[in-house]
Design a protein around this motif. Structure first.
Motif, PDB file in Angstrom:
ATOM      1  N   GLU A 147      -2.049 -12.604  -4.671  1.00  0.00           N
ATOM      2  CA  GLU A 147      -3.304 -12.097  -5.264  1.00  0.00           C
ATOM      3  C   GLU A 147      -3.538 -10.639  -4.881  1.00  0.00           C
ATOM      4  O   GLU A 147      -3.955  -9.827  -5.709  1.00  0.00           O
ATOM      5  N   ILE A 148      -3.273 -10.306  -3.615  1.00  0.00           N
ATOM      6  CA  ILE A 148      -3.468  -8.912  -3.170  1.00  0.00           C
ATOM      7  C   ILE A 148      -2.539  -7.984  -3.960  1.00  0.00           C
ATOM      8  O   ILE A 148      -2.964  -6.916  -4.414  1.00  0.00           O
ATOM      9  N   ASP A 149      -1.281  -8.397  -4.136  1.00  0.00           N
ATOM     10  CA  ASP A 149      -0.338  -7.573  -4.907  1.00  0.00           C
ATOM     11  C   ASP A 149      -0.840  -7.395  -6.337  1.00  0.00           C
ATOM     12  O   ASP A 149      -0.806  -6.284  -6.886  1.00  0.00           O
ATOM     13  N   ALA A 150      -1.303  -8.485  -6.943  1.00  0.00           N
ATOM     14  CA  ALA A 150      -1.779  -8.425  -8.329  1.00  0.00           C
ATOM     15  C   ALA A 150      -3.035  -7.547  -8.419  1.00  0.00           C
ATOM     16  O   ALA A 150      -3.183  -6.753  -9.357  1.00  0.00           O
ATOM     17  N   ILE A 151      -3.921  -7.663  -7.443  1.00  0.00           N
ATOM     18  CA  ILE A 151      -5.159  -6.862  -7.435  1.00  0.00           C
ATOM     19  C   ILE A 151      -4.816  -5.372  -7.339  1.00  0.00           C
ATOM     20  O   ILE A 151      -5.395  -4.542  -8.048  1.00  0.00           O
ATOM     21  N   LYS A 152      -3.852  -5.037  -6.487  1.00  0.00           N
ATOM     22  CA  LYS A 152      -3.456  -3.625  -6.350  1.00  0.00           C
ATOM     23  C   LYS A 152      -2.882  -3.094  -7.666  1.00  0.00           C
ATOM     24  O   LYS A 152      -3.267  -2.014  -8.133  1.00  0.00           O
ATOM     25  N   ALA A 153      -1.964  -3.875  -8.253  1.00  0.00           N
ATOM     26  CA  ALA A 153      -1.316  -3.422  -9.494  1.00  0.00           C
ATOM     27  C   ALA A 153      -2.354  -3.280 -10.606  1.00  0.00           C
ATOM     28  O   ALA A 153      -2.360  -2.273 -11.339  1.00  0.00           O
TER      29      ALA A 153
END
Ligand code: UDP
Length: 235
Positions: A147-153
């Motif tokens: 989720e953190i990776d997706a939020i950053k992207a």
């Protein structure tokens, strides 16, 4: 869509249930707060402006491939959105130094960055939304690594789309705050609002502030700035 019981009242919006368990209705208020609720006031017409501006920008982002909670604008102040559980992180993207960044690092406002920055704070009013890094967010189980990776992207993509859009209407997108949520079927989507309450907008030529800093810093012409931003965005 039928408006049922009130589920929640926040600082700038109320949320109501509907007959559809996957949807809620948000109703934007004219109430304004700053400094974690210490400063309170009213910005006449703000609710309608933030509703319409948010919906316009969410639809633009959808077209560019960013999933959002937007469903349907009902009226001036009210919109149907997908019901989500909010990820308790405030995501701040910056293109130019201002506000807490300038204060924290002891630099002037207005430094144009070579690349955008991203930061997170823990969405918790009692604690004053403390800044945290992603390892802290993971330790606190506020989101999963994916989720953190997706939020950053998604946040950087949103910045690309919005920066270009605002440049076209003569506005520098200085910084903004995003919130994400998970729908009932587990999909991560952009939620909350994108408005002069949650972004810093500077006129590209005059550098005049066209956002909530006019309220925070008692600069006057607050209503005019919100109206000007709506005019530039909606045409
Ligand atoms: N922001 C927001 N809600 C908050 C904190 C910040 O919408 O609770 C927005 C703010 O309007 C600005 C950006 O996030 O566009 C960066 O704010 P900053 O961290 O500089 O904090 P501030 O100076 O507003 O306290």
């Amino acid at each position: 869509m039928e408006k049922r019981e009130q589920l929640y009242e926040g600082k700038a919006k109320k949320v109501f249930a509907t007959e559809n368990p996957d949807c809620v209705i948000v109703s934007y208020k004219d109430d304004a707060t700053a400094f974690n609720g210490l400063k309170k006031g009213t910005i006449t017409g703000k609710g309608a402006i933030n509703n319409r501006v948010t919906n316009y920008l969410m639809q633009l982002l959808e077209k560019e491939g960013v999933p959002t909670h937007f469903v349907e604008e009902l009226s001036d102040r009210e919109t149907v959105v997908k019901k989500v559980s909010i990820v308790p992180l405030e995501v701040i993207v910056r293109n130019i130094s201002a506000g807490s960044f300038a204060k924290r690092y002891g630099v002037e406002e207005g430094i144009v960055f070579d690349a955008p920055t991203i930061e997170f704070s823990y969405k918790n009013d009692d604690l004053g939304d403390p800044l945290l890094n992603t390892s802290h967010a993971l330790a606190l189980k506020l989101a999963t690594p994916a989720e953190i990776d997706a939020i950053k992207a998604m946040s950087f993509k949103i910045n690309d789309v919005l920066k270009a859009f605002f440049k076209n209407v003569g506005v520098d997108l200085v910084d903004f705050k995003l919130e994400f949520g998970k729908t009932n079927d587990g999909k991560l989507v952009l939620a909350d609002e994108i408005s002069p309450d949650t972004c810093r907008f500077w006129d590209s030529k005059t550098h005049e502030k066209l956002d909530k800093d006019r309220f925070r810093r008692d600069l006057g012409n607050v209503e005019d700035a919100y109206a000007e931003m709506m005019k530039r965005i909606l045409g």
